[in-house]
Design an enzyme around this catalytic site. Structure first.
Site, mmCIF file in Angstrom:
data_model
loop_
_atom_site.group_PDB
_atom_site.id
_atom_site.type_symbol
_atom_site.label_atom_id
_atom_site.label_comp_id
_atom_site.label_asym_id
_atom_site.label_seq_id
_atom_site.Cartn_x
_atom_site.Cartn_y
_atom_site.Cartn_z
ATOM 1 N N ASP A 89 0.876 17.024 -23.794
ATOM 2 C CA ASP A 89 -0.086 18.130 -23.785
ATOM 3 C C ASP A 89 -0.485 18.463 -25.228
ATOM 4 O OD1 ASP A 89 -1.525 20.412 -23.378
ATOM 5 O OD2 ASP A 89 0.203 21.651 -22.814
ATOM 6 N N ASP A 117 -3.059 15.776 -21.426
ATOM 7 C CA ASP A 117 -4.504 15.559 -21.564
ATOM 8 C C ASP A 117 -4.813 14.246 -22.292
ATOM 9 O OD1 ASP A 117 -3.922 16.288 -24.257
ATOM 10 O OD2 ASP A 117 -4.039 18.390 -23.636
ATOM 11 N N ASP A 157 -8.728 4.525 -12.961
ATOM 12 C CA ASP A 157 -8.457 4.602 -11.531
ATOM 13 C C ASP A 157 -9.777 4.914 -10.841
ATOM 14 O OD1 ASP A 157 -6.868 4.874 -9.183
ATOM 15 O OD2 ASP A 157 -5.250 5.733 -10.401
ATOM 16 N N ASP A 213 -8.174 2.438 -6.022
ATOM 17 C CA ASP A 213 -7.336 3.294 -5.183
ATOM 18 C C ASP A 213 -7.627 3.080 -3.692
ATOM 19 O OD1 ASP A 213 -5.513 5.731 -5.115
ATOM 20 O OD2 ASP A 213 -7.209 6.461 -3.946
ATOM 21 N N GLU A 272 -4.977 -1.531 -4.979
ATOM 22 C CA GLU A 272 -3.880 -0.951 -4.211
ATOM 23 C C GLU A 272 -4.045 -1.432 -2.772
ATOM 24 O OE1 GLU A 272 -1.802 3.372 -3.517
ATOM 25 O OE2 GLU A 272 -3.949 3.227 -3.289
ATOM 26 N N HIS A 293 3.603 6.738 -9.488
ATOM 27 C CA HIS A 293 3.446 8.183 -9.290
ATOM 28 C C HIS A 293 3.523 8.589 -7.817
ATOM 29 C CE1 HIS A 293 -0.360 6.488 -8.307
ATOM 30 N NE2 HIS A 293 -0.797 7.637 -7.861
ATOM 31 N N ASP A 294 3.605 7.612 -6.922
ATOM 32 C CA ASP A 294 3.713 7.925 -5.489
ATOM 33 C C ASP A 294 5.131 7.727 -4.970
ATOM 34 O OD1 ASP A 294 1.011 8.502 -5.243
ATOM 35 O OD2 ASP A 294 0.491 6.411 -4.825
HETATM 36 C C1 GLC Z 1 -3.316 6.394 -3.625
HETATM 37 C C2 GLC Z 1 -2.771 7.134 -4.824
HETATM 38 C C3 GLC Z 1 -2.167 8.416 -4.364
HETATM 39 C C4 GLC Z 1 -3.223 9.239 -3.681
HETATM 40 C C5 GLC Z 1 -3.906 8.457 -2.565
HETATM 41 C C6 GLC Z 1 -5.177 9.117 -2.141
HETATM 42 O O1 GLC Z 1 -2.326 5.975 -2.757
HETATM 43 O O2 GLC Z 1 -1.879 6.334 -5.528
HETATM 44 O O3 GLC Z 1 -1.579 9.146 -5.407
HETATM 45 O O4 GLC Z 1 -2.661 10.407 -3.147
HETATM 46 O O5 GLC Z 1 -4.268 7.160 -2.980
HETATM 47 O O6 GLC Z 1 -6.147 9.002 -3.134
#
Ligand code: GLC
Length: 563
Positions: free
Chosen positions: A25, A33, A102, A204, A261, A334-335
């Site tokens: 930050d 940021d 992303d 994504d 993804e 992050h998921d």
């Molecule tokens: C992907 C992302 C996740 C998000 C989802 C909806 O799986 O990695 O964090 O919540 O898509 O966009």
């Protein structure tokens, strides 16, 4: 147009994934940021990283932390400005690294101007940008599909007296890819960022963009109102068509690389997606690497971790893709929860096991994606109550389990502490000061209480730290990267005690040995060991004397020899 060998720079690359809200930050408002990322680029470069994927920072109400975009061409004020972004991009390139953004175009935010217009009137020019359907005769949802975040995938909209479809949260309406104008819009967004200098995209939820337009009802589990409808929205033919179109029009000519993804993808489908001649995706980010220690698709139904299961998943995918393309290799993101809490030892052998996990994973075949903080051996954040969480997935799960099904709160809290996404979304501890030096302001989500001892500053000073091991590991990986394109021969594939293998080709040999237990484990190397150098060791071993090695608790070794 880039030629293929230039385009294939990623075959030798290591990626680093940044969750920007929790990285650093720079203006002390509690949110990480863009300028915070720029300030820490030398740290990333020194780790040995070639490309950076940053999770979304576009204008967004952040119902799903930025995966709900209202303006694809501008930076959310919490993250900075376009000028900050341009400076970051320039500084990344100056250091010889690449930048991936992303691209979240399975859905937008419900606050996106397109959706506001679309939902206000059936005759809106944007109405067909989204998926609206009439209620069933009894007034209920058009189908019984379950959203990824729980509950119905349909939401009633009063102004049009119809339902709109949202695979994820209610605030994330899905775009209608049947409408060619949607592809045109996405193409424009890609062109815009390509002109600004990005090198590639993480796509994504991209294998979900094509849905069976008849939205048939699906089977539901006993007592459940909604059911998993994956067969009607995962990897359908429209995905190939749309990505190929974007490839021909933008990605290919501009040399932009993609990582898609791809949830629940079969090996046969993966081969099609990533076959270079089909001009679709470059890399695949496959979910099988995340599902082998849980029941089916449910991350909140964990099963004990068995190393042999991880090896089998790797083995299946590596042998399928070998010689054709490379998949993403990762331990977390992050998921997911933190890999060290999930697969490693969180007690006495914490540091050893953090190193062993990396040594076991990143010399198999594929492209490493290191998620911020993994290189420090961070554990899951030790949240104590539901109020400390921030994630929409957590709140939906809590509502479903506690409010609807009456589950025991402590039991649900334990599962959330073990498996929820927020456990890996806490700020990076840069030092032992208040808030781990991440910010001078209270962060948007709490830091793990480990930051006093586990932080970047402390690990930089300690030659035995997890951070310094990762730095060494990535050096070895780069130096031996040609050998890592060779064969992979498992040692004791069925063993649950260790993950060990040989990599070899005409360039040489590399051997990775990893004890996944707290006991000594004996491993026999099926190769001539003469001339093998110890490249990495988490127990300070400098040589090996015999093909048979007794690995100490959570010991890892990387041995190599170039021809
Ligand atoms: C992907 C992302 C996740 C998000 C989802 C909806 O799986 O990695 O964090 O919540 O898509 O966009």
């Amino acid at each position: 147009m880039m030629n293929n060998s230039e385009r294939n720079w990623w075959h030798d690359a290591v990626f680093y994934q940044i969750y920007p809200r929790s990285f650093f930050d720079s203006d002390n408002n509690g949110n990480g940021d863009i300028n915070g990322i720029t300030a820490k680029l030398d740290y990333i470069k020194d780790l040995g990283v070639d490309a950076i994927w940053i999770c979304p920072y576009f204008v967004s109400p952040k119902a799903d932390n930025g995966y709900d975009v209202t303006d694809y061409r501008d930076i959310d004020p919490d993250f900075g400005t376009l000028d900050d972004w341009k400076r970051m991009c320039e500084e990344i390139h100056k250091r010889g690294m690449r930048l991936f953004m992303d691209l979240v175009v399975n859905h937008t935010s419900d606050e996106h101007p397109w959706f506001i217009d679309a939902a206000s009137d059936r005759n809106s020019r944007y109405h067909d940008y989204y998926i609206f359907r009439e209620a069933k005769h009894d007034g209920s949802e058009p189908s019984n599909w379950m959203s990824v975040f729980g509950g119905s995938a349909w939401q009633y909209n009063e102004k049009t007296d119809s339902y709109y479809f949202h695979l994820f949260a209610v605030k994330q309406p899905d775009l209608n890819w049947e409408n060619p104008k949607v592809t045109d819009e996405v193409e424009d967004i890609i062109a815009y960022w390509a002109d600004m200098g990005v090198d590639g995209f993480r796509l994504d939820a991209f294998n979900n963009i094509d849905k069976d337009q008849s939205f048939p009802d699906v089977e539901t589990a006993e007592g459940e109102k909604y059911g998993y409808a994956g067969e009607y929205y995962v990897s359908r033919p429209g995905v190939d068509r749309h990505i190929h179109e974007l490839y021909t029009r933008q990605l290919g000519p501009k040399g932009l690389v993609t990582v898609a993804e791809t949830s629940y993808c079969s090996p046969e489908k993966a081969l099609e997606y990533a076959a270079p001649e089909r001009e679709e995706f470059d890399m695949l980010y496959l979910f099988d690497l995340l599902n082998f220690d849980q029941e089916g698709y449910d991350k909140f139904s964990p099963l004990p971790f068995r190393p042999s299961n991880l090896k089998k998943v790797l083995d299946e995918w590596i042998s399928t893709l070998h010689g054709k393309t490379y998949m993403a290799l990762f331990l977390g993101n992050h998921d997911q929860c933190r890999p060290l809490s999930r697969f490693g030892d969180t007690g006495r052998y914490r540091n050893e096991s953090a190193k062993t996990l990396a040594n076991a994973m990143y010399f198999t075949e594929g492209i490493p994606y290191i998620y911020q903080g993994e290189e420090l051996g961070l554990l899951n954040t030790d949240f104590a109550s539901i109020d400390e969480y921030r994630d929409v997935e957590v709140f939906n799960y809590w509502y479903d389990q506690v409010s609807i099904k009456g589950e025991d709160e402590q039991k649900v809290l334990k599962l959330l502490r073990e498996r929820s996404r927020d456990t890996s979304r806490s700020p990076i501890p840069w030092n032992d000061e208040e808030y781990g030096g991440f910010s001078k302001h209270e962060p948007w989500i709490r830091l793990g209480s480990q930051y006093k001892t586990v932080n970047v500053e402390a690990q930089e000073k300690d030659p035995d730290s997890v951070l310094n091991f990762y730095r060494e590991l990535l050096k070895v990986r780069h130096e031996y990267v040609q050998i890592l394109k060779g064969d992979l021969i498992w040692i004791d594939l069925d063993s649950d005690e260790h993950i060990s293998y040989v990599r070899k080709n005409d360039d040489g040999i590399l051997i990775s040995l990893n004890n996944f237990t707290k006991e000594d484990v004996t491993v026999k190397i099926p190769e001539d060991i003469s001339g093998l150098k110890v490249l990495l060791s988490n127990y300070h071993r400098s040589d090996i004397e015999d093909e048979t090695i007794v690995l100490r608790p959570w010991e890892c070794l990387c041995l190599g020899k170039k021809r």
